[in-house]
Enzyme design. Structure first.
Site, PDB file in Angstrom:
ATOM      1  CB  SER A   1     -31.859   3.802  28.673  1.00 38.38           C
ATOM      2  OG  SER A   1     -31.815   3.863  30.079  1.00 38.38           O
TER       3      SER A   1
ATOM      4  CB  THR B   1      -6.603  17.529  12.788  1.00 32.53           C
ATOM      5  OG1 THR B   1      -6.643  18.909  13.135  1.00 32.53           O
ATOM      6  CG2 THR B   1      -6.716  17.390  11.262  1.00 32.53           C
ATOM      7  CG  HIS B   2      -5.085  17.633  17.104  1.00 30.43           C
ATOM      8  ND1 HIS B   2      -3.949  17.130  17.677  1.00 30.43           N
ATOM      9  CD2 HIS B   2      -4.703  18.168  15.920  1.00 30.43           C
ATOM     10  CE1 HIS B   2      -2.904  17.366  16.883  1.00 30.43           C
ATOM     11  NE2 HIS B   2      -3.347  17.983  15.805  1.00 30.43           N
TER      12      HIS B   2
ATOM     13  CG  ASN C   1       1.216 -34.599  16.305  1.00 33.86           C
ATOM     14  OD1 ASN C   1       0.216 -34.575  17.033  1.00 33.86           O
ATOM     15  ND2 ASN C   1       2.396 -34.994  16.743  1.00 33.86           N
TER      16      ASN C   1
ATOM     17  CB  SER D   1      -9.742 -29.964  22.082  1.00 31.97           C
ATOM     18  OG  SER D   1      -9.404 -31.138  21.366  1.00 31.97           O
TER      19      SER D   1
ATOM     20  CE  LYS E   1     -28.531   7.391  26.662  1.00 27.36           C
ATOM     21  NZ  LYS E   1     -28.067   6.899  27.959  1.00 27.36           N
TER      22      LYS E   1
ATOM     23  CD  GLU F   1     -22.578   2.302  23.319  1.00 25.09           C
ATOM     24  OE1 GLU F   1     -22.158   2.557  24.455  1.00 25.09           O
ATOM     25  OE2 GLU F   1     -23.786   2.115  23.068  1.00 25.09           O
TER      26      GLU F   1
HETATM   27  N1  ARG Z   1      -6.369 -32.014  19.773  1.00 25.11           N
HETATM   28  C1  ARG Z   1      -5.016 -31.896  19.376  1.00 25.11           C
HETATM   29  C2  ARG Z   1      -4.687 -30.473  18.936  1.00 25.11           C
HETATM   30  O1  ARG Z   1      -5.578 -29.723  18.742  1.00 25.11           O
HETATM   31  C3  ARG Z   1      -4.732 -32.822  18.250  1.00 25.11           C
HETATM   32  C4  ARG Z   1      -3.342 -33.317  18.153  1.00 25.11           C
HETATM   33  C5  ARG Z   1      -3.000 -34.166  19.286  1.00 25.11           C
HETATM   34  N2  ARG Z   1      -1.826 -34.910  19.054  1.00 25.11           N
HETATM   35  C6  ARG Z   1      -1.296 -35.658  20.003  1.00 25.11           C
HETATM   36  N3  ARG Z   1      -0.277 -36.329  19.733  1.00 25.11           N
HETATM   37  N4  ARG Z   1      -1.857 -35.714  21.186  1.00 25.11           N
HETATM   38  O2  ARG Z   1      -3.561 -30.058  18.823  1.00 25.11           O
END
Ligand code: ARG
Length: 464
Positions: free
Chosen positions: A283, A161-162, A116, A29, A289, A296
């Site tokens: 365009s 309206t509508h 966590n 991540s 245009k 949009e």
């Molecule tokens: N990258 C993890 C998340 O976003 C962090 C927590 C991961 N915890 C673990 N015990 N693997 O949730």
């Protein structure tokens, strides 16, 4: 460069084999959660101070760790941080580097803490900041709306309206309707912020920290109003993120409506709004245009935000307590919603500020469509006719006008009196746009005096 030796992992102790690259990549991540680097380092600085208070770290170790953390902060800020293959997420990346820099002292930082409670804390810190930023950006759009409403003075357009012409309304009243709508969005973000303002740090992996950390102290350090009361809930819940996406979804929906109005108004068919050169696009084929791309996209991008809400809600549904890796899906959702919302607010603001309303086209639109029919019915009511009856009489007169190919206000007095003898020559004064507007003087109506007061109130409110 892929390294031959086994990647160093924070949790590597019990493992011999190398992680399958397919799992490794899937699990990563860091590419997106490095956006939490400031929050993560702030959280770690507070955590280290908390450890010092209970004697887990001595003063020197605290100093070493804090210095290392600040160095990592700079490395990220200056784009000098070098990720290693084992850096799974922002938390492991920062900690790995702190251990590298600070040695044994650094290796004590994660005492009594889990990723966590760490990630939940980072997320709550980020959400609070995001709510504040969005609130500020909404206020800025409101200012632009108020300026536009001031600039158009007493220009009237048909209210629809509508999407059928209904009655005359001040354009300023129409613009201020959006001020009201997004004000409720501001309130929703302020409220969302309250739920994010509860600190998960000190809850450990699931059941609480193994060390008697002073969580009230940590909360104070990090600026949280409260500490979470239950560790399982604190590390296993993401409804603060979901609530953020919910507020963002409703806002995105509102902005899509404003976008759509701008698209309609900028069309040749309506012509109420003339898009400026800096906010319209051409365009590649059609030289004539002038496209409202910003408006949009404001309409179109609402789909992403709504989709993110549904996506995260689905991820959370049915999860057992407490932390599950599924929860990692929260971050891309809130980041994308935030970027979309702030981009949309900016685009709409630019479009409104960079365009001008065409008073002539607005006036033309008031001509057709028997827009003053209700005024005639109200006139008859004032002459003593019950409203239902008046409605029928005027309905017939609309029919007559249509047969003659004129607008109802152009019918001559004799024709009007034929339908209702109550009608006198004073009817001509009642059948004007300005009389119609002035009559709507009950609270919330479009009477120019009301709108003027509403504008002044908004200006005052937004100056704060
Ligand atoms: N990258 C993890 C998340 O976003 C962090 C927590 C991961 N915890 C673990 N015990 N693997 O949730």
């Amino acid at each position: 460069m892929a390294k031959k030796q086994k990647a160093k992992r924070m949790w590597g102790g019990r493992f011999d084999g190398e992680l399958d690259p397919r799992i490794d990549r899937y699990n990563q991540s860091l590419p997106y959660d490095q956006r939490l680097v400031e929050e993560d380092i702030d959280g770690s600085v507070a955590w280290a101070r908390g450890l010092r208070r209970i004697g887990v770290l001595d003063a020197k170790e605290l100093g070493t760790i804090t210095k290392a953390l600040e160095r990592v902060r700079r490395e990220f800020a200056q784009d000098r941080f070098e990720a290693e293959p084992g850096d799974e997420d922002i938390h492991t990346a920062v900690e790995r580097r702190v251990v590298e820099i600070a040695g044994n002292a650094g290796a004590k930082l994660h005492t009594g803490r889990s990723r966590n409670d760490q990630v939940a804390t980072d997320l709550h810190l980020w959400l609070k900041k995001a709510c504040d930023e969005i609130e500020g950006a909404i206020a800025s759009l409101q200012r632009t709306l108020v300026e536009a409403a001031t600039a158009v003075g007493e220009t009237a357009i048909p209210a629809y309206t509508h999407l059928q012409r209904a009655q005359p309304v001040l354009l300023a009243h129409h613009l201020l309707a959006y001020c009201e709508m997004v004000q409720r969005d501001r309130e929703r973000f302020a409220d969302t912020r309250k739920r994010a303002d509860v600190m998960p740090l000190g809850c450990g992996a699931a059941v609480g920290s193994g060390f008697a950390i002073d969580r009230a102290f940590l909360a104070k350090e990090l600026g949280f109003r409260k500490v979470s009361a239950n560790s399982l809930d604190a590390v296993g819940s993401r409804d603060a993120a979901l609530e953020f996406l919910s507020a963002a979804s409703i806002l995105a929906m509102h902005l899509s409506r404003l976008g759509e109005e701008i698209v309609l108004w900028a069309s040749k068919e309506f012509g109420f709004l003339r898009l400026g050169d800096t906010v319209s696009t051409g365009s590649s084929l059609l030289p004539q245009k002038r496209n409202p791309d910003g408006a949009e996209l404001a309409r179109g991008k609402a789909g992403r935000v709504l989709g993110r809400f549904l996506g995260l809600a689905t991820t959370l549904k049915g999860l057992p307590l407490a932390y599950n890796k599924d929860l990692q899906e929260d971050k891309e959702a809130v980041f994308e919603a935030f970027d979309t919302i702030t981009g949309t607010l900016g685009a709409l603001e630019a479009t409104l500020a960079g365009s001008r309303f065409d008073a002539d086209r607005c006036a033309e639109a008031l001509e057709g469509g028997h827009l003053l029919s209700t005024e005639l019915a109200d006139y008859l009511v004032r002459k003593g006719m019950p409203f239902r009856r008046a409605h029928e009489v005027v309905g017939k007169l609309v029919q007559t006008a249509e047969q003659k190919g004129v607008d109802i206000k152009e019918l001559d007095l004799a024709t009007l009196q034929d339908a209702a003898p109550e009608i006198g020559p004073d009817v001509k004064r009642a059948l004007t746009v300005s009389a119609a507007l002035r009559a709507k003087r009950a609270v919330g109506g479009t009477a120019p005096a009301r709108v003027k007061r509403a504008l002044a109130a908004w200006r005052k409110r937004l100056a704060r």
